[in-house]
Motif scaffolding. Structure first.
Motif, mmCIF file in Angstrom:
data_model
loop_
_atom_site.group_PDB
_atom_site.id
_atom_site.type_symbol
_atom_site.label_atom_id
_atom_site.label_comp_id
_atom_site.label_asym_id
_atom_site.label_seq_id
_atom_site.Cartn_x
_atom_site.Cartn_y
_atom_site.Cartn_z
ATOM 1 N N VAL A 107 0.860 -1.184 0.000
ATOM 2 C CA VAL A 107 0.000 0.000 0.000
ATOM 3 C C VAL A 107 0.898 1.237 0.000
ATOM 4 N N LEU A 108 0.618 2.179 -0.887
ATOM 5 C CA LEU A 108 1.363 3.443 -0.866
ATOM 6 C C LEU A 108 1.136 4.133 0.468
ATOM 7 N N LEU A 109 2.175 4.798 0.962
ATOM 8 C CA LEU A 109 2.010 5.482 2.251
ATOM 9 C C LEU A 109 0.973 6.600 2.143
ATOM 10 N N SER A 110 0.910 7.238 0.983
ATOM 11 C CA SER A 110 -0.114 8.291 0.816
ATOM 12 C C SER A 110 -1.513 7.671 0.854
ATOM 13 N N ASP A 111 -1.646 6.441 0.341
ATOM 14 C CA ASP A 111 -2.959 5.774 0.417
ATOM 15 C C ASP A 111 -3.312 5.418 1.850
ATOM 16 N N LEU A 112 -2.285 5.027 2.604
ATOM 17 C CA LEU A 112 -2.523 4.731 4.019
ATOM 18 C C LEU A 112 -3.073 5.977 4.718
ATOM 19 N N ILE A 113 -2.461 7.116 4.426
ATOM 20 C CA ILE A 113 -2.916 8.386 5.025
ATOM 21 C C ILE A 113 -4.345 8.692 4.568
ATOM 22 N N ARG A 114 -4.590 8.523 3.258
ATOM 23 C CA ARG A 114 -5.943 8.802 2.723
ATOM 24 C C ARG A 114 -6.984 7.921 3.415
ATOM 25 N N GLN A 115 -6.633 6.617 3.510
ATOM 26 C CA GLN A 115 -7.598 5.673 4.114
ATOM 27 C C GLN A 115 -7.830 5.967 5.591
ATOM 28 N N GLN A 116 -6.746 6.240 6.294
ATOM 29 C CA GLN A 116 -6.879 6.430 7.741
ATOM 30 C C GLN A 116 -7.558 7.742 8.102
ATOM 31 N N LEU A 117 -7.177 8.818 7.424
ATOM 32 C CA LEU A 117 -7.672 10.142 7.815
ATOM 33 C C LEU A 117 -8.850 10.615 6.970
ATOM 34 N N GLU A 118 -9.107 9.900 5.866
ATOM 35 C CA GLU A 118 -10.185 10.293 4.939
ATOM 36 C C GLU A 118 -9.994 11.724 4.450
ATOM 37 N N VAL A 119 -8.752 12.057 4.124
ATOM 38 C CA VAL A 119 -8.455 13.349 3.487
ATOM 39 C C VAL A 119 -7.610 13.057 2.252
ATOM 40 N N ASP A 120 -7.532 14.034 1.358
ATOM 41 C CA ASP A 120 -6.681 13.881 0.186
ATOM 42 C C ASP A 120 -5.215 13.981 0.630
ATOM 43 N N CYS A 121 -4.320 13.406 -0.174
ATOM 44 C CA CYS A 121 -2.899 13.446 0.205
ATOM 45 C C CYS A 121 -2.029 13.629 -1.033
ATOM 46 N N ALA A 122 -1.262 14.718 -1.069
ATOM 47 C CA ALA A 122 -0.271 14.931 -2.121
ATOM 48 C C ALA A 122 1.067 14.367 -1.632
ATOM 49 N N VAL A 123 2.094 14.396 -2.497
ATOM 50 C CA VAL A 123 3.420 13.928 -2.066
ATOM 51 C C VAL A 123 4.482 14.960 -2.451
ATOM 52 N N LEU A 124 5.564 14.971 -1.689
ATOM 53 C CA LEU A 124 6.709 15.838 -2.009
ATOM 54 C C LEU A 124 7.966 15.006 -1.800
ATOM 55 N N MET A 125 8.724 14.784 -2.867
ATOM 56 C CA MET A 125 9.923 13.937 -2.802
ATOM 57 C C MET A 125 10.998 14.603 -3.658
ATOM 58 N N GLY A 126 12.262 14.293 -3.391
ATOM 59 C CA GLY A 126 13.244 14.864 -4.294
ATOM 60 C C GLY A 126 14.673 14.572 -3.930
ATOM 61 N N ALA A 127 15.561 15.095 -4.785
ATOM 62 C CA ALA A 127 16.994 14.854 -4.655
ATOM 63 C C ALA A 127 17.565 15.819 -3.638
ATOM 64 N N ASN A 128 17.342 15.539 -2.376
ATOM 65 C CA ASN A 128 17.902 16.415 -1.356
ATOM 66 C C ASN A 128 18.117 15.626 -0.073
ATOM 67 N N LEU A 129 19.019 16.105 0.734
ATOM 68 C CA LEU A 129 19.312 15.467 2.022
ATOM 69 C C LEU A 129 18.941 16.461 3.114
ATOM 70 N N ALA A 130 18.335 15.955 4.182
ATOM 71 C CA ALA A 130 17.807 16.850 5.220
ATOM 72 C C ALA A 130 18.844 17.866 5.729
ATOM 73 N N PRO A 131 20.088 17.440 6.032
ATOM 74 C CA PRO A 131 21.037 18.435 6.551
ATOM 75 C C PRO A 131 21.320 19.545 5.531
ATOM 76 N N GLU A 132 21.327 19.168 4.241
ATOM 77 C CA GLU A 132 21.596 20.193 3.220
ATOM 78 C C GLU A 132 20.447 21.187 3.121
ATOM 79 N N VAL A 133 19.216 20.675 3.200
ATOM 80 C CA VAL A 133 18.062 21.589 3.166
ATOM 81 C C VAL A 133 18.147 22.518 4.383
ATOM 82 N N ALA A 134 18.465 21.924 5.547
ATOM 83 C CA ALA A 134 18.535 22.722 6.779
ATOM 84 C C ALA A 134 19.612 23.804 6.681
ATOM 85 N N GLN A 135 20.702 23.471 5.963
ATOM 86 C CA GLN A 135 21.785 24.463 5.823
ATOM 87 C C GLN A 135 21.547 25.413 4.650
ATOM 88 N N GLU A 136 20.376 25.291 4.029
ATOM 89 C CA GLU A 136 19.963 26.176 2.945
ATOM 90 C C GLU A 136 20.888 26.073 1.738
#
Ligand code: 13P
Length: 315
Positions: A107-136
């Motif tokens: 099951v897609l994790l977004s589908d799990l969210i949709r099923q559990q919360l009964e709300v729509d769910c978009a996704v955001l993914m990409g070529a980045n690492l958390a520390p780099e985003v944090a360091q701008e």
């Protein structure tokens, strides 16, 4: 922005209190100043009636319990509230007892969210690492949403001059690219070419509900670029190397090298393995199967070469 914090004690104080007084997550993101407008809370249910947008960015093994807690507040959700998931991974649903094959599967994790919360769910993914985003440091990401106005809204909310966002309606493709990368992307140079192929295949495998096959998604930030980022810089890659070289268990390495953060790769590999096994399709995805068996120490890492040598592609 209210951020749910799984409460733990750091130097004798609750982590949420430290974040709110020092505006720094001293345990998981030390040295980065957080905005004063970010308020940490250990009280997850309270967020149910507070949020316009639920941003899910927690290790995926905690997603289902978190959704179940929030679900109890469903009647209090704001009208028009929706979710966006930044989580890479996949959920292997348990077969219902006596269900005769009903239920189960991936099951897609977004589908799990949709099923559990009964709300729509978009996704955001990409070529980045958390520390780099944090360091701008300059990075890119992809928002996937079937609703173009929602994609525009999320782009406007998340985008900065160092975090650029592309949008696509192929929300399933965006999520599956990321899932496949977590399963097999971090195992080194040799795996990269067939890994790419597997990601492409996995990214468009009819696991998702609509089998969207927009190849373009693969060339967005969430596709090849994310795979390369993860292979060179991610935590999964670093721990995979230590796992092989030191022989230590993954949980010990998470404590020693990640200050207790949880890896997503091994769990995703396990869930994909379970799903492929249930569908009797393990032979078609030998690399994904091998990654899981190595994580479980049921296959010696050196034997991985044999998986490549005997890959069905060479038959
Ligand atoms: P990890 O640091 O969890 O391996 O993730 C890297 C990543 O997902 C790059 O997008």
């Amino acid at each position: 922005v209210r951020m749910w914090v799984f409460e733990e004690t750091v130097d004798g104080q609750p982590l949420s209190g430290i974040i709110n007084s020092r505006h720094e997550n001293v345990k998981y993101l030390p040295g980065i100043a957080l905005p004063d407008t970010l308020v940490a809370t250990p009280d997850l249910p309270s967020l149910g009636e507070w949020a316009d947008i639920f941003v899910f960015v927690l290790p995926h093994q905690f997603l289902l319990p978190a959704c179940r807690t929030l679900r109890q507040q469903r009647a209090k959700f704001r009208s028009g509230a929706y979710a966006v998931s930044l989580i890479k991974g996949i959920h292997a649903a348990r077969r219902r007892r006596g269900g005769g094959g009903a239920g189960g599967g991936l099951v897609l994790l977004s589908d799990l969210i949709r099923q559990q919360l009964e709300v729509d769910c978009a996704v955001l993914m990409g070529a980045n690492l958390a520390p780099e985003v944090a360091q701008e440091t300059f990075c890119e990401a992809t928002v996937g949403s079937r609703d173009p106005s929602r994609a525009r809204e999320l782009k406007a909310l998340f985008e900065t001059n160092y975090f650029r966002i592309g949008t696509t309606s192929d929300e399933v493709g965006v999520e599956l690219c990321a899932r496949a990368e977590k399963c097999g992307g971090h195992w080194g140079r040799l795996l990269r070419r067939p890994g790419l192929r597997g990601q492409h295949q996995g990214g468009h495998h009819p696991v998702g509900p609509d089998g969207n096959d927009e190849d373009r998604t693969f060339f967005e930030s969430c596709g090849i670029a994310d795979l390369v980022t993860t292979c060179y810089g991610g935590r999964n890659r670093r721990l995979a190397e230590a796992f092989v070289k030191t022989g230590k268990p993954i949980s010990q390495l998470e404590d020693e090298l990640l200050n207790g953060q949880k890896l997503q790769g091994p769990q995703t590999a396990a869930e994909v393995y379970t799903g492929l096994q249930a569908a009797d399709r393990l032979a078609e995805f030998p690399l994904m199967a091998a990654v899981h068996l190595i994580c479980e120490r049921r296959l010696a890492p050196e034997k991985f070469i044999d998986t490549l040598r005997n890959h069905p592609e060479h038959a």
